[in-house]
Design a protein around this motif. Structure first.
Motif, mmCIF file in Angstrom:
data_model
loop_
_atom_site.group_PDB
_atom_site.id
_atom_site.type_symbol
_atom_site.label_atom_id
_atom_site.label_comp_id
_atom_site.label_asym_id
_atom_site.label_seq_id
_atom_site.Cartn_x
_atom_site.Cartn_y
_atom_site.Cartn_z
ATOM 1 N N LEU A 188 0.863 -1.187 0.000
ATOM 2 C CA LEU A 188 0.000 0.000 0.000
ATOM 3 C C LEU A 188 0.897 1.234 0.000
ATOM 4 N N THR A 189 0.583 2.203 -0.843
ATOM 5 C CA THR A 189 1.336 3.454 -0.839
ATOM 6 C C THR A 189 0.391 4.589 -0.498
ATOM 7 N N ARG A 190 0.727 5.341 0.513
ATOM 8 C CA ARG A 190 -0.111 6.481 0.906
ATOM 9 C C ARG A 190 0.595 7.779 0.530
ATOM 10 N N ARG A 191 -0.053 8.505 -0.359
ATOM 11 C CA ARG A 191 0.447 9.821 -0.736
ATOM 12 C C ARG A 191 -0.226 10.887 0.117
ATOM 13 N N MET A 192 0.300 12.111 0.005
ATOM 14 C CA MET A 192 -0.269 13.218 0.778
ATOM 15 C C MET A 192 -1.780 13.343 0.541
ATOM 16 N N SER A 193 -2.216 13.147 -0.707
ATOM 17 C CA SER A 193 -3.638 13.300 -1.017
ATOM 18 C C SER A 193 -4.509 12.276 -0.294
ATOM 19 N N ASP A 194 -3.906 11.173 0.161
ATOM 20 C CA ASP A 194 -4.667 10.156 0.905
ATOM 21 C C ASP A 194 -4.881 10.552 2.363
ATOM 22 N N LEU A 195 -4.231 11.645 2.789
ATOM 23 C CA LEU A 195 -4.307 12.038 4.202
ATOM 24 C C LEU A 195 -5.220 13.260 4.402
ATOM 25 N N GLU A 196 -6.238 13.355 3.603
ATOM 26 C CA GLU A 196 -7.141 14.513 3.694
ATOM 27 C C GLU A 196 -7.810 14.579 5.077
ATOM 28 N N GLY A 197 -7.840 15.792 5.621
ATOM 29 C CA GLY A 197 -8.550 16.016 6.886
ATOM 30 C C GLY A 197 -7.762 15.623 8.117
ATOM 31 N N LEU A 198 -6.479 15.277 7.941
ATOM 32 C CA LEU A 198 -5.714 14.782 9.089
ATOM 33 C C LEU A 198 -4.681 15.777 9.612
ATOM 34 N N PHE A 199 -4.096 16.564 8.732
ATOM 35 C CA PHE A 199 -3.130 17.567 9.203
ATOM 36 C C PHE A 199 -3.880 18.786 9.743
ATOM 37 N N ARG A 200 -3.302 19.396 10.749
ATOM 38 C CA ARG A 200 -3.940 20.561 11.384
ATOM 39 C C ARG A 200 -4.058 21.732 10.409
ATOM 40 N N ASP A 201 -3.003 21.909 9.584
ATOM 41 C CA ASP A 201 -2.958 23.047 8.660
ATOM 42 C C ASP A 201 -3.455 22.574 7.284
ATOM 43 N N HIS A 202 -4.745 22.820 7.025
ATOM 44 C CA HIS A 202 -5.359 22.326 5.794
ATOM 45 C C HIS A 202 -4.729 22.953 4.542
ATOM 46 N N GLU A 203 -4.399 24.256 4.642
ATOM 47 C CA GLU A 203 -3.807 24.937 3.473
ATOM 48 C C GLU A 203 -2.442 24.360 3.130
ATOM 49 N N ALA A 204 -1.657 24.097 4.157
ATOM 50 C CA ALA A 204 -0.330 23.498 3.928
ATOM 51 C C ALA A 204 -0.493 22.106 3.302
#
Ligand code: 6PG
Ligand code: NI
Length: 192
Positions: A30-46
């Motif tokens: 399984l490969t998880r890219r940044m786009s797979d982590l939607e809604g998880l980082f505190r800074d949504h814009e970053a």
């Protein structure tokens, strides 16, 4: 001989080649890219910017051929790349195991953190090569790379455990791991 002797996979040894990052014999990867982590980082814009700027691979999970079914004991090796997004250290999505089942991790290389949250209390365990981290039933878990090289660990978990990712989106993880002057800085989990 137990009634469960007729299993989908025979007794076997599985070879982990650390340099190549492969298991042999191997199961799904399984490969998880940044786009797979939607809604998880505190800074949504970053997070959005990181997705637009090449959508990097944040982590990969290679699995052994042992299937995710009841009574089996599958294993996988997760490798999280070093990095930060909006100051937050790169991490796994995090999940809860439905029906509440325990799990162990073994640190293989690099430096990481194992964040556990039971909906009320939070625990943070530093993971270095040789550290065994134990997640009791009912504790959601997320892994974080707190170093400047890839962080790899082995996971062993009950095959019937399942993975509930919605739980973390709903309840959070209690704390967040930010990059601080002295390494990792743990701060309260704040929505958004
Ligand atoms: C598991 C383990 C582990 C985990 C990976 C990726 O239950 O299978 O906890 O293998 O799945 O480290 O993390 P996420 O599943 O949270 O993306
Ligand atoms: Ni798990």
């Amino acid at each position: 001989m137990s009634q469960y002797h007729a299993v989908p996979v025979p007794p076997m040894s599985i070879r982990f080649d650390q340099a190549a990052g492969t298991l042999s014999p191997e199961g799904p990867t399984l490969t998880r890219r940044m786009s797979d982590l939607e809604g998880l980082f505190r800074d949504h814009e970053a997070w959005e910017k990181a997705v637009a700027d090449g959508d990097p691979v944040v982590y990969s999970v290679i699995s052994s051929p042992v299937p995710e079914i009841d009574r089996e004991l599958p294993q996988s090796i997760t490798t999280i790349q070093p990095g930060t997004t909006g100051g937050e250290l790169w991490m796994t999505k995090g999940h809860q195991h439905p029906n509440h089942q325990g799990e162990i991790y073994l640190g293989i290389s690099g430096r990481g953190g194992l964040l556990m949250f039971d909906g009320t209390e939070t625990r943070w365990v530093e993971m270095t090569p040789g550290t065994i981290g134990y997640m009791p039933p009912g504790w959601a878990h997320r892994s974080v790379n707190i170093g400047d090289e890839p962080y790899s660990f082995l996971a062993v978990y009950p095959g019937g455990a399942g993975h509930d990712y919605g739980w973390v989106l709903e309840h959070g993880m209690g704390l967040r791991a930010l990059s601080g002057a002295d390494g990792v800085e743990l701060v309260d989990y704040v929505e958004g």
